[in-house]
Enzyme design. Structure first.
Site, PDB file in Angstrom:
ATOM      1  N   ASP A 109     -10.690   0.215  14.603  1.00  0.00           N
ATOM      2  CA  ASP A 109     -11.077  -0.174  13.345  1.00  0.00           C
ATOM      3  C   ASP A 109     -12.749   0.439  13.290  1.00  0.00           C
ATOM      4  OD1 ASP A 109      -9.099  -1.330  12.378  1.00  0.00           O
ATOM      5  OD2 ASP A 109      -9.751  -3.425  13.054  1.00  0.00           O
ATOM      6  N   HIS A 122      -8.277  -1.124   5.908  1.00  0.00           N
ATOM      7  CA  HIS A 122      -8.323  -2.257   6.665  1.00  0.00           C
ATOM      8  C   HIS A 122      -8.952  -3.341   5.787  1.00  0.00           C
ATOM      9  CE1 HIS A 122      -9.214  -4.937  10.034  1.00  0.00           C
ATOM     10  NE2 HIS A 122     -10.440  -5.053   9.506  1.00  0.00           N
ATOM     11  N   ILE A 140      -1.379  -0.566  17.792  1.00  0.00           N
ATOM     12  CA  ILE A 140      -2.285   0.342  18.215  1.00  0.00           C
ATOM     13  C   ILE A 140      -1.885   1.695  18.742  1.00  0.00           C
ATOM     14  CG2 ILE A 140      -4.384   0.545  19.614  1.00  0.00           C
ATOM     15  CD1 ILE A 140      -4.772  -2.503  19.194  1.00  0.00           C
ATOM     16  N   LEU A 141      -2.425   2.778  18.133  1.00  0.00           N
ATOM     17  CA  LEU A 141      -1.969   4.184  18.604  1.00  0.00           C
ATOM     18  C   LEU A 141      -2.730   4.408  19.767  1.00  0.00           C
ATOM     19  CD1 LEU A 141      -2.345   5.704  15.056  1.00  0.00           C
ATOM     20  CD2 LEU A 141      -0.093   5.113  16.210  1.00  0.00           C
ATOM     21  N   ASN A 143       0.828  -1.162   0.060  1.00  0.00           N
ATOM     22  CA  ASN A 143       0.022   0.107  -0.108  1.00  0.00           C
ATOM     23  C   ASN A 143       0.810   1.359  -0.170  1.00  0.00           C
ATOM     24  OD1 ASN A 143      -2.971  -0.299   0.149  1.00  0.00           O
ATOM     25  ND2 ASN A 143      -2.329  -1.830   1.477  1.00  0.00           N
ATOM     26  N   GLU A 174      -7.170  -2.622  -2.629  1.00  0.00           N
ATOM     27  CA  GLU A 174      -6.621  -1.745  -1.601  1.00  0.00           C
ATOM     28  C   GLU A 174      -5.868  -0.503  -2.353  1.00  0.00           C
ATOM     29  OE1 GLU A 174      -5.046  -3.132   1.978  1.00  0.00           O
ATOM     30  OE2 GLU A 174      -6.329  -4.980   1.929  1.00  0.00           O
ATOM     31  N   ASN A 218      -6.661   4.774   7.929  1.00  0.00           N
ATOM     32  CA  ASN A 218      -6.340   3.738   7.938  1.00  0.00           C
ATOM     33  C   ASN A 218      -6.864   2.886   6.814  1.00  0.00           C
ATOM     34  OD1 ASN A 218      -5.074   1.155   8.931  1.00  0.00           O
ATOM     35  ND2 ASN A 218      -6.950   0.592   9.937  1.00  0.00           N
TER      36      ASN A 218
END
Ligand code: GAR
Length: 193
Positions: A150, A114, A97-98, A22, A179, A112
């Site tokens: 998410d 997903h 994970i932020l 990506n 994507e 993001n």
């Protein structure tokens, strides 16, 4: 959202943990004359991330942060991003994970991608779970990042048909192709709102 001023592009950082396909597609997108973004920094938590090679190939600075201490790692990332005047963060296969504080520092500026049709299949192993549940379709989603995993506002989604011959691996390949098209489209969409 961030506004485009004149012809200047929005400075963007891409966060990766692995292959970086990506990231590669976003780099090609950013290089287009009419793209709203420029990629100024690649960030990874994983020194072995294959995608880091794209930094070298395309001469984009990349930095790896040691996540053994997440609080320190995030502090360093925030200062790096602010120093470079980066206004948009694109998570592209970033598997950490932020924290809430980090997300707060860049409110509405973190995207993001997903590999599922959210809100279905949040978290990991999305393709495997979709097949186990005999889903007819899966897909991918680009969304804003909020405090819940998410769960942020959806920008765009693309459906992908699951055939009876699909495995998690074959589905991953099919979804990744989508994507690579969806992320640039979603970025265009937020800057044309
Ligand atoms: C992509 O399928 C992306 O959607 C997924 O990781 C893969 C990264 O591939 N992201 C997540 O699962 C985030 N929860 P890439 O490194 O080749 O871009």
């Amino acid at each position: 959202m961030v506004l485009l001023t004149g012809s200047r592009k929005i400075k963007c950082a891409v966060f990766i943990s692995g292959t970086g396909s990506n990231l590669e597609s976003l780099i090609h997108f950013a290089k287009k004359k009419n793209s709203p973004i420029s990629i100024e920094l690649i960030i990874s938590d994983n020194p072995k991330a294959k995608g880091l090679k794209f930094g070298k190939i395309f001469k984009i600075p990349n930095k790896v942060f040691n996540y053994k201490n997440k609080i320190i790692a995030e502090k360093k990332i925030i200062s790096e991003i602010k120093n470079k005047n980066i206004k948009l963060i694109c998570l592209a296969g970033f598997m950490k994970i932020l924290s809430k504080d980090f997300i707060k520092s860049f409110k509405d500026k973190i995207l993001n991608i997903h590999p599922s049709l959210l809100p279905k299949y949040k978290g990991l192993n999305t393709h495997h779970r979709a097949i186990l549940n005999s889903e007819k379709y899966t897909g991918c989603t680009v969304h804003f990042v909020n405090y819940r995993l998410d769960s942020g506002k959806i920008i765009l989604q693309k459906k992908v048909k699951i055939s009876k011959y699909d495995t998690a691996k074959s589905l991953e390949k099919k979804v990744l192709i989508q994507e690579h098209k969806l992320y640039p489209k979603a970025i265009r969409k937020i800057f044309s709102l």
